[in-house]
Design an enzyme around this catalytic site. Structure first.
Site, PDB file in Angstrom:
ATOM      1  N   LYS A   1       0.848  -1.183   0.000  1.00 15.58           N
ATOM      2  CA  LYS A   1       0.000   0.000   0.000  1.00 15.58           C
ATOM      3  C   LYS A   1       0.888   1.239   0.000  1.00 15.58           C
ATOM      4  O   LYS A   1       1.710   1.421   0.903  1.00 15.58           O
ATOM      5  CB  LYS A   1      -0.923   0.026   1.218  1.00 15.58           C
ATOM      6  CG  LYS A   1      -1.800   1.283   1.263  1.00 15.58           C
ATOM      7  CD  LYS A   1      -2.431   1.493   2.619  1.00 15.58           C
ATOM      8  CE  LYS A   1      -2.971   2.917   2.710  1.00 15.58           C
ATOM      9  NZ  LYS A   1      -3.395   3.256   4.078  1.00 15.58           N
TER      10      LYS A   1
ATOM     11  N   GLY B   1      -7.513   9.686  10.516  1.00 20.36           N
ATOM     12  CA  GLY B   1      -7.750   9.748  11.950  1.00 20.36           C
ATOM     13  C   GLY B   1      -8.837  10.705  12.394  1.00 20.36           C
ATOM     14  O   GLY B   1      -9.078  10.869  13.591  1.00 20.36           O
TER      15      GLY B   1
ATOM     16  N   ALA C   1      -9.298   5.778   5.280  1.00 16.75           N
ATOM     17  CA  ALA C   1      -9.109   6.975   6.125  1.00 16.75           C
ATOM     18  C   ALA C   1     -10.425   7.709   6.356  1.00 16.75           C
ATOM     19  O   ALA C   1     -11.224   7.891   5.436  1.00 16.75           O
ATOM     20  CB  ALA C   1      -8.075   7.930   5.555  1.00 16.75           C
ATOM     21  N   GLY C   2     -10.618   8.091   7.605  1.00 14.87           N
ATOM     22  CA  GLY C   2     -11.763   8.903   7.973  1.00 14.87           C
ATOM     23  C   GLY C   2     -12.918   8.151   8.599  1.00 14.87           C
ATOM     24  O   GLY C   2     -13.828   8.764   9.161  1.00 14.87           O
TER      25      GLY C   2
ATOM     26  N   ASN D   1      -8.432   1.634  10.697  1.00 14.94           N
ATOM     27  CA  ASN D   1      -7.413   1.454  11.722  1.00 14.94           C
ATOM     28  C   ASN D   1      -7.780   2.212  12.987  1.00 14.94           C
ATOM     29  O   ASN D   1      -8.212   1.636  13.988  1.00 14.94           O
ATOM     30  CB  ASN D   1      -6.043   1.870  11.205  1.00 14.94           C
ATOM     31  CG  ASN D   1      -4.897   1.512  12.153  1.00 14.94           C
ATOM     32  OD1 ASN D   1      -3.750   1.755  11.848  1.00 14.94           O
ATOM     33  ND2 ASN D   1      -5.170   0.919  13.309  1.00 14.94           N
TER      34      ASN D   1
END
Length: 267
Positions: free
Chosen positions: A109, A170, A196-197, A218
């Site tokens: 990635k 994040g 993300a987000g 994550n």
């Protein structure tokens, strides 16, 4: 007699990236957890088969210190080395070359970030790094802005998956630009993953309802009050979103529409 339609979740045979087949449409990260046992337990609860590994931040080689591989086995999970913490194309390319030397990983990635406070994808550097990595024979899943033109360019270069951000890394804001994500999905011939987000299971469900092939999460799991419970929630959210996408939602209307016929009423 009406035909019986099989809508069982088991009829979804998963998704494929670079010739690898996955049943789970949830990809999870291995960073930000309080410890490695919690990391392992949350990933187990998520049902994920692919995990991202920040090469610059996770111990993959020092046997004198706790190692991720001892808790999250590469024999069981597909490791996806990533370039988290890289701010230039050169850093990203060098990091993934080292990862391939250390573990033989070829599916990777790529992410190249701009400066704080946005940490938004640096697309010029991302395109430069992607070109170098593809030339080196890497299979590149690429984190990018929610820009359909840039996403298509990355695909045409040879990237094996496109991973537009839903919102800044994040932030937990969820998908902020669904129209652009849908445009990326509609034109793509490779898998599209929102990356993300994501903040909660609703965000994962929404991303899947848009038609994404998978979702990467994550921080929302690792930093939850109960990461293991949140991992279970994300698993269910992704599955629900995929089912809803396959089912086909009703059209949005600007006026009411009765759920029962208005003719033949009992008077």
């Amino acid at each position: 007699m009406d035909a019986i339609v099989n809508t069982d979740a088991n009829t979804d045979d998963g998704w494929t990236v670079a010739g690898r087949r996955f049943a789970s449409r949830l990809v999870v990260g291995t960073g930000k957890y309080k410890d490695l046992p919690t990391t392992a337990a949350a990933i187990e609860a998520s049902g994920a088969e692919m995990v991202t590994v920040a090469v610059r931040r996770v111990n993959l080689s020092d046997r004198g210190a706790p190692m991720l591989q001892d808790y999250v086995s590469p024999a069981r999970y597909t490791y996806l080395p990533n370039t988290a913490g890289c701010f230039t194309a050169d850093e990203a390319v060098r990091t993934l070359r080292l990862a391939r030397e250390a573990g033989g990983w070829n599916l990777v990635k790529l992410e190249v970030l701009g400066p704080p406070p946005t940490l938004y994808p640096d697309m010029a550097a991302t395109l430069e790094a992607a070109a170098a990595l593809i030339k080196d024979g890497f299979e590149v899943m690429v984190y990018c802005s929610d820009d359909p033109i840039a996403a298509k360019r990355l695909e045409e270069m040879g990237c094996v998956a496109i991973m537009p951000l839903g919102a800044p890394i994040g932030s937990g804001l969820g998908v902020q630009n669904p129209l652009m994500i849908q445009m990326i999905i509609e034109q793509a011939k490779v898998p599209v993953l929102v990356d993300a987000g994501v903040g909660t299971a609703y965000d994962a469900t929404f991303a899947m309802e848009l038609g994404c092939d998978a979702v990467l999460v994550n921080s929302a799991i690792a930093m939850a009050d109960d990461p293991i419970l949140m991992a279970r929630a994300m698993k269910a959210g992704v599955e629900a979103g995929r089912l809803a996408f396959r089912a086909g939602r009703i059209p949005r209307r600007g006026a009411a529409s009765a759920s029962s016929p208005m003719t033949g009423l009992i008077r």
